[in-house]
Design a protein around this motif. Structure first.
Motif, PDB file in Angstrom:
ATOM      1  N   ALA A 252       0.832  -1.209   0.000  1.00  0.00           N
ATOM      2  CA  ALA A 252       0.000   0.000   0.000  1.00  0.00           C
ATOM      3  C   ALA A 252       0.862   1.253   0.000  1.00  0.00           C
ATOM      4  CB  ALA A 252      -0.937  -0.008   1.201  1.00  0.00           C
TER       5      ALA A 252
ATOM      6  N   GLU B 284      -2.985  -1.216  -4.698  1.00  0.00           N
ATOM      7  CA  GLU B 284      -4.288  -1.413  -4.072  1.00  0.00           C
ATOM      8  C   GLU B 284      -4.391  -2.877  -3.679  1.00  0.00           C
ATOM      9  OE1 GLU B 284      -7.484   1.474  -5.791  1.00  0.00           O
ATOM     10  OE2 GLU B 284      -6.442   0.550  -7.474  1.00  0.00           O
TER      11      GLU B 284
ATOM     12  N   SER C 148      -5.707   2.189   1.066  1.00  0.00           N
ATOM     13  CA  SER C 148      -5.647   1.301  -0.101  1.00  0.00           C
ATOM     14  C   SER C 148      -5.860  -0.163   0.243  1.00  0.00           C
ATOM     15  CB  SER C 148      -4.300   1.468  -0.810  1.00  0.00           C
ATOM     16  OG  SER C 148      -4.182   2.761  -1.366  1.00  0.00           O
TER      17      SER C 148
END
Length: 252
Positions: free
Chosen positions: A28, A33, A53
């Motif tokens: 992240a 993601e 994320s």
């Protein structure tokens, strides 16, 4: 170093704590993601709060249908998968003589079949886009004796699977590697519990067993995993890299 992981779609199993959590947070921070997957919903949601994320998906990864549901959830959320980290696992049993066959089967389902199945689910997507990386988290005890036999057996199988799959798919732009941690300490892990229970015994263990003179950290494992998943490791395929401070007795 910029690892070029911005906007990559990643799925990490066993990600609510420990090594899996550390790997997920590092991805992240690199701009990826990340779907974080584990059985512990509360732990996942707590981890997800540490970075925007991170996308939590709770599921029992010893169950085939649950793995399929988890993967479908990831795909609906992100549309693709660029990187798969098979980290979920755990140790059961005692000696071979005293461990029931069901626990050997449990260890394989947990540590091995989950990785095989998630890889099978991810491969069609990666093949279509002609790129992808899979990193399996094994153990130094997948390469030598030590620890409990059901765990060792499953991690050994995972190392063999890594090499077999790597050779199958590298021509299609997919790299598969493994990381074999040694004794890694973190607040919720078994080594920390042992230190708390008997610090002097653990000091002797470290002096006797780990040439580096200390336990490894989650961050030290995560750094290697994230590098292997990046294009900076583009010519590494089928490898199992020890992250153990010299603890392993394996010399090849």
């Amino acid at each position: 170093m910029d690892l070029g992981l911005q906007n990559k779609k990643v799925l990490v199993t066993g990600a609510s704590r420990g090594i899996g959590k550390g790997i997920s947070l590092l991805f992240a921070k690199e701009g990826a993601e990340v779907s974080i997957v584990a059985r512990n919903k509360e732990g996942l949601e707590k981890t997800a709060q540490e970075h925007p994320s991170l996308y939590p998906i709770a599921g029992d990864l010893t169950d085939e249908k649950e793995r399929e549901r988890v993967f479908k959830d990831h795909m609906e959320q992100f549309g693709t998968i660029d990187i798969l980290i098979n980290n979920v696992g755990g140790s059961v049993g005692t000696t071979v003589d005293e461990t029931p066959l069901s626990q050997f089967q449990q260890a394989m389902e947990w540590n091995y079949f989950s990785a095989v199945h998630f890889s099978q689910l991810a491969l069609p997507v990666m093949k279509k886009q002609e790129s992808g990386a899979i990193v399996n988290i094994s153990s130094i005890y997948g390469r030598e004796s030590g620890g409990k036999a059901p765990y060792n057996n499953a991690k050994s199988a995972l190392i063999s699977f890594t090499k077999a799959l790597a050779d199958e798919v590298i021509s299609e732009g997919i790299r598969v590697n493994s990381v074999a941690p040694g004794s890694i300490i973190h607040p919720e892990g078994s080594w920390q519990k042992r230190v708390d229970e008997d610090p002097e015994k653990m000091k002797k263990f470290v002096r006797r067993e780990i040439p580096g003179g200390r336990f490894g950290t989650v961050e030290e494992v995560a750094n290697v995993v994230v590098f292997l998943a990046s294009e900076k490791a583009s010519w590494i395929s089928g490898a199992t890299i020890q992250v153990d401070g010299g603890q392993s007795h394996m010399n090849m």
